[in-house]
Design a protein around this motif. Structure first.
Motif, PDB file in Angstrom:
ATOM      1  N   SER A 112       0.953  -1.208  -0.090  1.00  0.00           N
ATOM      2  CA  SER A 112       0.067  -0.153  -0.159  1.00  0.00           C
ATOM      3  C   SER A 112       1.017   1.270   0.176  1.00  0.00           C
ATOM      4  CB  SER A 112      -0.862   0.104   1.354  1.00  0.00           C
ATOM      5  OG  SER A 112      -1.918  -1.072   1.292  1.00  0.00           O
ATOM      6  N   LYS A 113       0.663   2.354  -0.761  1.00  0.00           N
ATOM      7  CA  LYS A 113       1.524   3.345  -1.091  1.00  0.00           C
ATOM      8  C   LYS A 113       1.076   4.222   0.536  1.00  0.00           C
ATOM      9  CE  LYS A 113       2.059   7.773  -3.322  1.00  0.00           C
ATOM     10  NZ  LYS A 113       1.576   8.715  -4.277  1.00  0.00           N
ATOM     11  N   ILE A 114       2.572   4.507   1.184  1.00  0.00           N
ATOM     12  CA  ILE A 114       2.390   5.416   2.216  1.00  0.00           C
ATOM     13  C   ILE A 114       2.686   6.787   2.028  1.00  0.00           C
ATOM     14  CG2 ILE A 114       2.279   3.362   3.767  1.00  0.00           C
ATOM     15  CD1 ILE A 114       5.116   3.872   4.178  1.00  0.00           C
ATOM     16  N   GLY A 115       3.402   7.075   1.165  1.00  0.00           N
ATOM     17  CA  GLY A 115       3.952   8.403   0.710  1.00  0.00           C
ATOM     18  C   GLY A 115       4.891   8.515  -0.383  1.00  0.00           C
ATOM     19  N   GLU A 116       5.455   9.746  -0.403  1.00  0.00           N
ATOM     20  CA  GLU A 116       6.536  10.202  -1.410  1.00  0.00           C
ATOM     21  C   GLU A 116       7.752  10.597  -1.149  1.00  0.00           C
ATOM     22  OE1 GLU A 116       6.641  12.843  -5.524  1.00  0.00           O
ATOM     23  OE2 GLU A 116       4.855  12.549  -4.540  1.00  0.00           O
ATOM     24  N   ILE A 117       8.805  10.257  -1.520  1.00  0.00           N
ATOM     25  CA  ILE A 117      10.124  10.818  -1.136  1.00  0.00           C
ATOM     26  C   ILE A 117      10.312  12.455  -1.602  1.00  0.00           C
ATOM     27  CG2 ILE A 117      12.459  10.985  -1.076  1.00  0.00           C
ATOM     28  CD1 ILE A 117      11.335   8.564   0.274  1.00  0.00           C
ATOM     29  N   MET A 118      10.100  13.298  -0.767  1.00  0.00           N
ATOM     30  CA  MET A 118      10.065  14.651  -1.026  1.00  0.00           C
ATOM     31  C   MET A 118      11.638  15.406  -1.063  1.00  0.00           C
ATOM     32  SD  MET A 118       6.971  14.902  -1.529  1.00  0.00           S
ATOM     33  CE  MET A 118       6.472  16.781  -1.980  1.00  0.00           C
ATOM     34  N   ASP A 119      12.504  14.769  -0.299  1.00  0.00           N
ATOM     35  CA  ASP A 119      13.881  15.317  -0.290  1.00  0.00           C
ATOM     36  C   ASP A 119      14.763  14.241   0.266  1.00  0.00           C
ATOM     37  OD1 ASP A 119      15.936  17.141  -0.636  1.00  0.00           O
ATOM     38  OD2 ASP A 119      15.213  18.550   0.730  1.00  0.00           O
ATOM     39  N   VAL A 120      16.017  14.264  -0.053  1.00  0.00           N
ATOM     40  CA  VAL A 120      17.009  13.135   0.324  1.00  0.00           C
ATOM     41  C   VAL A 120      18.101  14.294   0.991  1.00  0.00           C
ATOM     42  CG1 VAL A 120      18.740  11.675  -0.508  1.00  0.00           C
ATOM     43  CG2 VAL A 120      16.569  11.716  -1.366  1.00  0.00           C
ATOM     44  N   LEU A 121      18.404  13.941   2.361  1.00  0.00           N
ATOM     45  CA  LEU A 121      19.307  14.816   3.402  1.00  0.00           C
ATOM     46  C   LEU A 121      20.635  14.007   3.089  1.00  0.00           C
ATOM     47  CD1 LEU A 121      17.091  15.941   6.075  1.00  0.00           C
ATOM     48  CD2 LEU A 121      17.229  16.932   3.753  1.00  0.00           C
ATOM     49  N   VAL A 122      21.533  14.910   3.167  1.00  0.00           N
ATOM     50  CA  VAL A 122      23.161  14.286   2.990  1.00  0.00           C
ATOM     51  C   VAL A 122      23.794  15.198   4.137  1.00  0.00           C
ATOM     52  CG1 VAL A 122      23.123  13.442   0.680  1.00  0.00           C
ATOM     53  CG2 VAL A 122      23.807  15.680   1.245  1.00  0.00           C
ATOM     54  N   ASP A 123      24.740  14.385   4.548  1.00  0.00           N
ATOM     55  CA  ASP A 123      25.711  15.108   5.623  1.00  0.00           C
ATOM     56  C   ASP A 123      26.756  15.899   4.911  1.00  0.00           C
ATOM     57  OD1 ASP A 123      27.615  13.003   4.993  1.00  0.00           O
ATOM     58  OD2 ASP A 123      27.459  12.250   6.861  1.00  0.00           O
ATOM     59  N   ARG A 124      27.713  16.601   5.726  1.00  0.00           N
ATOM     60  CA  ARG A 124      28.975  17.298   5.033  1.00  0.00           C
ATOM     61  C   ARG A 124      29.976  16.216   4.328  1.00  0.00           C
ATOM     62  NH1 ARG A 124      27.082  22.271   5.360  1.00  0.00           N
ATOM     63  NH2 ARG A 124      26.689  22.959   7.381  1.00  0.00           N
ATOM     64  N   GLU A 125      29.953  15.084   4.710  1.00  0.00           N
ATOM     65  CA  GLU A 125      30.723  14.465   3.643  1.00  0.00           C
ATOM     66  C   GLU A 125      29.835  13.722   2.577  1.00  0.00           C
ATOM     67  OE1 GLU A 125      30.716  13.888   7.297  1.00  0.00           O
ATOM     68  OE2 GLU A 125      32.246  15.285   7.302  1.00  0.00           O
TER      69      GLU A 125
ATOM     70  N   LYS B  50      27.079  11.723   2.725  1.00  0.00           N
ATOM     71  CA  LYS B  50      26.608  10.503   2.943  1.00  0.00           C
ATOM     72  C   LYS B  50      24.905  10.820   3.083  1.00  0.00           C
ATOM     73  CE  LYS B  50      26.334   6.728   6.317  1.00  0.00           C
ATOM     74  NZ  LYS B  50      26.623   6.490   7.591  1.00  0.00           N
ATOM     75  N   ALA B  51      24.107   9.975   2.584  1.00  0.00           N
ATOM     76  CA  ALA B  51      22.637  10.324   2.730  1.00  0.00           C
ATOM     77  C   ALA B  51      22.445   9.770   4.032  1.00  0.00           C
ATOM     78  CB  ALA B  51      22.082   9.450   1.690  1.00  0.00           C
ATOM     79  N   THR B  52      21.714  10.625   4.862  1.00  0.00           N
ATOM     80  CA  THR B  52      21.211  10.173   6.252  1.00  0.00           C
ATOM     81  C   THR B  52      19.763  10.372   6.871  1.00  0.00           C
ATOM     82  OG1 THR B  52      21.155  12.667   6.709  1.00  0.00           O
ATOM     83  CG2 THR B  52      23.365  11.554   7.222  1.00  0.00           C
ATOM     84  N   ALA B  53      18.944  11.238   5.695  1.00  0.00           N
ATOM     85  CA  ALA B  53      17.625  10.975   5.960  1.00  0.00           C
ATOM     86  C   ALA B  53      16.968  11.271   4.684  1.00  0.00           C
ATOM     87  CB  ALA B  53      17.113  12.263   7.177  1.00  0.00           C
ATOM     88  N   LEU B  54      15.594  10.829   4.764  1.00  0.00           N
ATOM     89  CA  LEU B  54      14.531  10.992   3.777  1.00  0.00           C
ATOM     90  C   LEU B  54      13.426  11.887   4.308  1.00  0.00           C
ATOM     91  CD1 LEU B  54      14.710   7.416   2.183  1.00  0.00           C
ATOM     92  CD2 LEU B  54      15.736   9.415   1.263  1.00  0.00           C
TER      93      LEU B  54
END
Length: 152
Positions: free
Chosen positions: A58-71, A73-77
């Motif tokens: 079941s669809k629960i949402g859509e990725i609106m942004d991808v957060l990366v740290d200073r290096e 590396k993807a850390t959060a969605l």
């Protein structure tokens, strides 16, 4: 929202290039150029603006942004949940590793998260502060982009 995300990515790339150029002009070492792409690399488009499903498909949402740290590396969605045609939608931050990539029907990318739509709707939301160019808790007031004059 897409324009905002593309602008954020563009600003980050320009800032990175400017910093690298400044370092190079300042006598720093030259940037390394890769002769091949690492085999385990994937593009950001596998996540950005993609639907996320629960384990029951079941669809629960859509990725609106991808957060990366200073290096880098993807850390959060940031997952947008609820609403209709963008109205009433709530954005929720989840750890990057909370969303798993799965292949479905002819090796099509498929994002799955072990959560329900209701759980995300009830989670603490966030909003994008355009002036600070970052995500902040929903209840936090946005910055104005101007500073108050000092009393000196």
């Amino acid at each position: 929202m897409a324009r905002l995300a593309y602008t954020s990515i563009l600003v980050a790339l320009v800032a990175t290039c400017a910093a690298a150029q400044a370092q190079q002009q300042g006598g720093g070492s030259a940037a390394q150029i890769m002769s091949s792409i690492p085999s385990d690399s994937v593009t950001i488009t596998h996540w950005y603006k993609q639907n996320v499903y629960d384990p029951n498909d079941s669809k629960i949402g859509e990725i609106m942004d991808v957060l990366v740290d200073r290096e880098g590396k993807a850390t959060a969605l940031i997952v947008g949940v609820g609403g209709f045609l963008g109205m009433g939608e709530k954005d929720v931050a989840v750890p990057f590793n909370a969303v798993q990539v799965t292949n479905k029907n002819n090796n099509k990318w498929y994002l799955v998260m072990n959560a329900s739509k209701d759980a995300l709707k009830n989670a603490k939301g966030c909003k994008y502060d355009r002036n600070a160019m970052t995500w902040v808790p929903e209840e936090q007031p946005a910055t104005t982009g101007t500073q108050k004059p000092s009393n000196r």
